[in-house]
Design an enzyme around this catalytic site. Structure first.
Site, short mmCIF file in Angstrom:
data_model
loop_
_atom_site.label_atom_id
_atom_site.label_comp_id
_atom_site.label_asym_id
_atom_site.label_seq_id
_atom_site.Cartn_x
_atom_site.Cartn_y
_atom_site.Cartn_z
N ASP A 230 1.32 -1.05 -0.08
CA ASP A 230 -0.24 -0.12 -0.04
C ASP A 230 0.00 1.27 -0.10
O ASP A 230 2.33 0.81 0.19
CB ASP A 230 -1.55 0.04 0.92
CG ASP A 230 -2.31 0.40 0.77
OD1 ASP A 230 -1.95 1.87 0.67
OD2 ASP A 230 -3.57 -0.23 1.14
N GLY A 256 3.66 1.78 -2.65
CA GLY A 256 4.71 1.23 -3.88
C GLY A 256 2.47 1.75 -4.52
O GLY A 256 1.74 2.68 -3.54
N PHE A 258 -0.30 0.84 -6.75
CA PHE A 258 -1.34 -0.67 -8.21
C PHE A 258 -1.41 -0.48 -9.26
O PHE A 258 -1.27 -1.44 -10.24
CB PHE A 258 -1.88 -1.62 -7.39
CG PHE A 258 -3.50 -0.23 -7.08
CD1 PHE A 258 -3.59 0.43 -7.82
CD2 PHE A 258 -4.30 -0.95 -5.82
CE1 PHE A 258 -4.70 1.30 -7.48
CE2 PHE A 258 -5.37 0.01 -5.21
CZ PHE A 258 -5.72 0.74 -5.40
N HIS A 276 -13.92 -1.76 -6.85
CA HIS A 276 -15.18 -2.22 -6.83
C HIS A 276 -14.80 -0.31 -6.88
O HIS A 276 -15.43 0.56 -6.97
CB HIS A 276 -16.25 -2.17 -5.57
CG HIS A 276 -15.78 -2.01 -4.53
ND1 HIS A 276 -16.70 -2.12 -3.33
CD2 HIS A 276 -14.57 -1.23 -3.70
CE1 HIS A 276 -16.24 -1.61 -2.16
NE2 HIS A 276 -14.62 -1.02 -2.81
#
Length: 367
Positions: A230, A256, A258, A276
């Protein structure tokens, strides 16, 4: 003092939970059939008032104040700095709605519903604090913009994405992170009990936030090691939580983005309530980055509430509207829609595992 090993709260089976929700929905529909439709619409319209009253009760920590016994509105006002008259009227209204209890002597006390608002309770006050916040409510006040354009009302109102807004206002981001951690706490026992985790050695929790879920998984499976991936501010909070669970020694904390890359080295990758938040294009980018980090036949585990034709509870459809109105053109998806996303990113769906509650675990395999 370090805490002992994490013991997840009990979680009733999916059938029991969905049966209760279905029964509740059936009873509400039955009531609606004998209620004048004008009154039903009035009650739906008044729902914003309920949200804001629960929000203020959570923010003032009223349930914490009442935990040691009943208090009058005047006593609560002295403790919270609130206006005693308005506070009494708000609590009277909440008690009528079943949140808090008003005693014959006029004092207020906790009941089984209001106790959920206590600090540290399963659920806790952060969720209503976030949903009733002014910045969140302002986005929903512009729902018409989303309906007409298909674009996020949050970005329209605030001139920034949901995530950029939190970077500018970290105090709000802290409340949101806590709310999501508490929501994950409800699902963590069911996810952690999946037999899939007995078959892997190292799992990467992508955008794992505070480490609530990964901590529960590692605590349940002694052989497992983990990677929590994260952004840096979230990892700071996660380190303390994982240490409290006595699993930090088996976990790597990796910072990091994503959208750029995902850490290699795990044999299973976990995404809980991540996709979502995003539209199909950006979700596909996340999935393709996962695939680049993985070897063929390794597992991708997606945990989300799935849209169905006949959901037992309206929460999934309401969350679907939350995702498009507030987040970055996100959406709740059907199992078929997830299958298409995964196929486009280089995965095959092996199985969809229903979990206790409303969530499901989609087991994908890298091709």
């Amino acid at each position: 003092m370090p805490e002992g090993p994490y013991t997840p709260p009990p979680n009733p089976g999916r059938f029991i939970i969905q049966s209760m929700l279905a029964l509740r929905g059936w009873l509400l529909k039955l009531v609606d059939t004998i209620t004048p439709p004008e009154l039903t619409i009035f009650e739906h319209t008044f729902a914003v008032m309920r949200t804001q009253m629960v929000h203020v009760a959570a923010k003032l920590k009223l349930a914490d104040q009442l935990e040691n016994g009943p208090l009058s509105a005047h006593e609560l006002a002295l403790r919270t700095g609130a206006n005693a008259d308005v506070l009494e009227r708000m609590l009277r209204a909440l008690a009528q709605l079943g949140v808090f209890r008003r005693q014959p002597d006029g004092r207020f006390a906790n009941n089984r519903i209001s106790r959920v608002l206590r600090t540290g309770a399963l659920g806790g006050p952060a969720f209503p604090e976030y949903f009733g916040s002014s910045y969140h409510a302002h986005a929903w006040a512009e729902l018409e913009h989303t309906v007409m354009t298909g674009k996020s009302a949050f970005e329209h109102v605030h001139g920034a994405s949901f995530w950029d807004y939190f970077e500018r206002h970290p105090e709000h981001g802290t409340v949101f992170d806590e709310a999501m951690s508490r929501l994950t706490e409800l699902d963590a026992p069911a996810v952690a009990s999946s037999p899939i985790f007995r078959e892997v050695r190292k799992v990467c929790d992508v955008a794992g936030g505070s480490g609530m879920l990964l901590g529960a998984i590692l605590a349940r499976h002694d052989h497992l090691h983990g990677i929590l991936f994260d952004q840096p501010p979230r990892l700071d909070d996660a380190r303390a939580r994982l240490r409290q669970r006595n699993v930090l020694s088996r976990c790597e904390l990796t910072a990091g983005n994503f959208f750029e890359s995902i850490p290699t080295g795990a044999d299973a990758y976990l995404l809980k309530d991540v996709l979502h938040d995003w539209d199909d294009a950006r979700s596909t980018t996340i999935l393709r980055n996962c695939r680049r980090a993985m070897k063929p036949n390794q597992r991708l585990l997606i945990v989300e509430m799935l849209l169905t034709d006949a959901p037992p509870y309206p929460m999934v459809n309401l969350l679907d509207m939350e995702m498009i109105t507030v987040c970055s053109e996100g959406r709740q998806r059907t199992a078929t829609q997830f299958e298409a996303l995964l196929d486009d990113a280089g995965f095959s769906v092996r199985k969809v595992h229903p979990l206790p509650g409303l969530t499901s675990l989609i087991e994908g395999v890298a091709r």
